[in-house]
Design a protein around this motif. Structure first.
Motif, PDB file in Angstrom:
ATOM      1  N   GLU A 115       0.702  -1.316  -0.237  1.00 54.56           N
ATOM      2  CA  GLU A 115      -0.051   0.209   0.043  1.00 54.56           C
ATOM      3  C   GLU A 115       0.954   1.322   0.117  1.00 54.56           C
ATOM      4  N   SER A 116       1.981   1.108   0.797  1.00 55.94           N
ATOM      5  CA  SER A 116       2.799   2.566   0.697  1.00 55.94           C
ATOM      6  C   SER A 116       3.466   2.722  -0.649  1.00 55.94           C
ATOM      7  N   MET A 117       3.748   1.460  -1.573  1.00 55.84           N
ATOM      8  CA  MET A 117       4.237   1.570  -2.804  1.00 55.84           C
ATOM      9  C   MET A 117       2.979   2.176  -3.732  1.00 55.84           C
ATOM     10  N   ARG A 118       1.709   1.680  -3.591  1.00 59.38           N
ATOM     11  CA  ARG A 118       0.672   2.001  -4.517  1.00 59.38           C
ATOM     12  C   ARG A 118       0.514   3.548  -4.114  1.00 59.38           C
ATOM     13  N   LEU A 119       0.479   3.859  -2.911  1.00 61.93           N
ATOM     14  CA  LEU A 119       0.352   5.490  -2.488  1.00 61.93           C
ATOM     15  C   LEU A 119       1.420   6.508  -3.112  1.00 61.93           C
ATOM     16  N   THR A 120       2.683   5.942  -3.095  1.00 66.98           N
ATOM     17  CA  THR A 120       3.639   6.783  -3.709  1.00 66.98           C
ATOM     18  C   THR A 120       3.431   6.830  -5.115  1.00 66.98           C
ATOM     19  N   THR A 121       3.178   5.669  -5.967  1.00 70.75           N
ATOM     20  CA  THR A 121       2.865   5.747  -7.169  1.00 70.75           C
ATOM     21  C   THR A 121       1.745   6.584  -7.473  1.00 70.75           C
ATOM     22  N   ARG A 122       0.684   6.546  -6.859  1.00 71.61           N
ATOM     23  CA  ARG A 122      -0.525   7.341  -7.097  1.00 71.61           C
ATOM     24  C   ARG A 122      -0.060   8.871  -6.801  1.00 71.61           C
ATOM     25  N   LEU A 123       0.674   9.145  -6.007  1.00 75.71           N
ATOM     26  CA  LEU A 123       0.827  10.614  -5.572  1.00 75.71           C
ATOM     27  C   LEU A 123       1.915  11.097  -6.882  1.00 75.71           C
ATOM     28  N   MET A 124       2.925  10.430  -7.097  1.00 74.25           N
ATOM     29  CA  MET A 124       3.759  10.544  -8.198  1.00 74.25           C
ATOM     30  C   MET A 124       3.152  11.022  -9.602  1.00 74.25           C
ATOM     31  N   GLN A 125       1.935  10.057  -9.931  1.00 75.89           N
ATOM     32  CA  GLN A 125       1.199  10.346 -11.112  1.00 75.89           C
ATOM     33  C   GLN A 125       0.459  11.756 -10.955  1.00 75.89           C
ATOM     34  N   LEU A 126      -0.361  11.985  -9.666  1.00 72.91           N
ATOM     35  CA  LEU A 126      -0.874  13.056  -9.652  1.00 72.91           C
ATOM     36  C   LEU A 126      -0.085  14.331  -9.518  1.00 72.91           C
ATOM     37  N   ALA A 127       1.059  14.171  -8.764  1.00 80.45           N
ATOM     38  CA  ALA A 127       2.136  15.357  -8.993  1.00 80.45           C
ATOM     39  C   ALA A 127       2.447  15.534 -10.479  1.00 80.45           C
ATOM     40  N   SER A 128       2.733  14.601 -11.281  1.00 81.02           N
ATOM     41  CA  SER A 128       2.979  14.928 -12.528  1.00 81.02           C
ATOM     42  C   SER A 128       1.995  15.659 -13.505  1.00 81.02           C
ATOM     43  N   TRP A 129       0.624  15.172 -13.245  1.00 82.93           N
ATOM     44  CA  TRP A 129      -0.363  16.112 -13.786  1.00 82.93           C
ATOM     45  C   TRP A 129      -0.427  17.324 -13.461  1.00 82.93           C
ATOM     46  N   LEU A 130      -0.419  17.722 -12.042  1.00 81.98           N
ATOM     47  CA  LEU A 130      -0.206  18.994 -11.646  1.00 81.98           C
ATOM     48  C   LEU A 130       0.653  19.652 -12.148  1.00 81.98           C
ATOM     49  N   LEU A 131       1.948  19.349 -12.118  1.00 82.90           N
ATOM     50  CA  LEU A 131       3.081  19.949 -12.622  1.00 82.90           C
ATOM     51  C   LEU A 131       2.958  20.146 -14.171  1.00 82.90           C
ATOM     52  N   LEU A 132       2.417  19.575 -15.117  1.00 82.98           N
ATOM     53  CA  LEU A 132       1.929  19.741 -16.468  1.00 82.98           C
ATOM     54  C   LEU A 132       1.065  20.743 -16.483  1.00 82.98           C
ATOM     55  N   HIS A 133       0.021  20.924 -15.638  1.00 78.57           N
ATOM     56  CA  HIS A 133      -0.882  21.798 -15.901  1.00 78.57           C
ATOM     57  C   HIS A 133      -0.582  23.284 -15.224  1.00 78.57           C
ATOM     58  N   ARG A 134       0.381  23.267 -14.112  1.00 81.19           N
ATOM     59  CA  ARG A 134       1.012  24.344 -13.499  1.00 81.19           C
ATOM     60  C   ARG A 134       2.075  25.032 -14.729  1.00 81.19           C
ATOM     61  N   ALA A 135       2.341  24.106 -15.723  1.00 80.37           N
ATOM     62  CA  ALA A 135       3.354  24.544 -16.996  1.00 80.37           C
ATOM     63  C   ALA A 135       2.417  25.341 -17.664  1.00 80.37           C
ATOM     64  N   VAL A 136       1.129  24.773 -17.881  1.00 80.41           N
ATOM     65  CA  VAL A 136       0.089  25.616 -18.719  1.00 80.41           C
ATOM     66  C   VAL A 136       0.032  27.021 -18.221  1.00 80.41           C
ATOM     67  N   LYS A 137      -0.482  26.953 -16.923  1.00 79.40           N
ATOM     68  CA  LYS A 137      -0.639  28.021 -16.290  1.00 79.40           C
ATOM     69  C   LYS A 137       0.280  28.999 -16.331  1.00 79.40           C
ATOM     70  N   GLU A 138       1.534  28.649 -16.254  1.00 80.48           N
ATOM     71  CA  GLU A 138       2.948  29.691 -16.398  1.00 80.48           C
ATOM     72  C   GLU A 138       3.268  30.003 -17.585  1.00 80.48           C
ATOM     73  N   GLY A 139       2.503  29.252 -18.744  1.00 82.12           N
ATOM     74  CA  GLY A 139       2.785  29.583 -19.973  1.00 82.12           C
ATOM     75  C   GLY A 139       3.860  29.034 -20.450  1.00 82.12           C
ATOM     76  N   GLU A 140       4.540  27.918 -19.836  1.00 79.60           N
ATOM     77  CA  GLU A 140       5.674  27.319 -20.501  1.00 79.60           C
ATOM     78  C   GLU A 140       5.265  26.300 -21.578  1.00 79.60           C
ATOM     79  N   MET A 141       3.949  25.734 -21.380  1.00 82.91           N
ATOM     80  CA  MET A 141       3.492  24.845 -22.390  1.00 82.91           C
ATOM     81  C   MET A 141       2.088  25.159 -22.801  1.00 82.91           C
ATOM     82  N   THR A 142       1.536  24.874 -23.863  1.00 84.96           N
ATOM     83  CA  THR A 142       0.006  24.950 -24.219  1.00 84.96           C
ATOM     84  C   THR A 142      -0.455  23.744 -23.696  1.00 84.96           C
TER      85      THR A 142
END
Length: 171
Positions: free
Chosen positions: A64-91
């Motif tokens: 479960e700790s491995m699943r939790l870590t994996t889940r959070l890394m995927q969510l963080a990746s999504w959030l970082l991608l969309h923050r890059a959109v917000k900051e104008g770094e990507m479309t």
């Protein structure tokens, strides 16, 4: 200066509004805070708690700790991608291509009977990560919905063909 009629007015792109909203900023901060809190727990108190567990529960803890870590890394990746959109770094189009590498459905937890055996703090982190994942999935679905012009028409796609056949044979 001529005003645009309602039919000529440019559409408001909801996805662009969402990434620039205060709600997205709060979601981003919440997600990153959860990642940090989880890492601190798993490296500190969680490690100590894991050593006191029975062998079978210890295996569940590791899984479960491995699943939790994996889940959070995927969510963080999504959030970082969309923050890059917000900051104008990507479309948003670029983010949409990159997000195909992010698995928002990754690492669902075991059943409740297994989770109940885990330390309370780990259970709470898992529950919070699942809540965050559900919210991000909903946001993702609304942000990456194709524009109305690209969506399939609602209704039976065979109706126009059937109407043409009907018209041809009524003559």
């Amino acid at each position: 200066m001529s005003e645009l009629s309602q039919s000529e007015a440019p559409l408001v792109v909801l996805s662009e509004r969402l990434t620039n909203s205060a709600a997205f900023t709060a979601l981003f901060r919440e997600g990153m805070d959860l990642v940090e809190e989880t890492a601190a727990y798993l490296d500190g108190d969680g490690r100590a708690e894991a050593k006191t567990l029975d062998r079978s529960v210890s295996l569940t803890y590791a899984t479960e700790s491995m699943r939790l870590t994996t889940r959070l890394m995927q969510l963080a990746s999504w959030l970082l991608l969309h923050r890059a959109v917000k900051e104008g770094e990507m479309t948003l189009v670029q983010a949409n291509r990159e997000k195909s590498k992010v698995k928002l459905s990754a690492a669902d937890p075991s059943g409740p009977d297994m989770l109940e055996q885990l330390p309370d703090q780990l259970q709470a982190l898992i529950a919070r990560s699942m809540s965050l994942q559900a919210r991000i999935r909903r946001l993702d679905a609304s942000m990456h919905m194709p524009p109305p012009s690209e969506r399939a028409p609602i209704g039976n796609p065979l109706v126009p063909q059937l109407n043409m056949l009907k018209a041809a044979f009524e003559r």
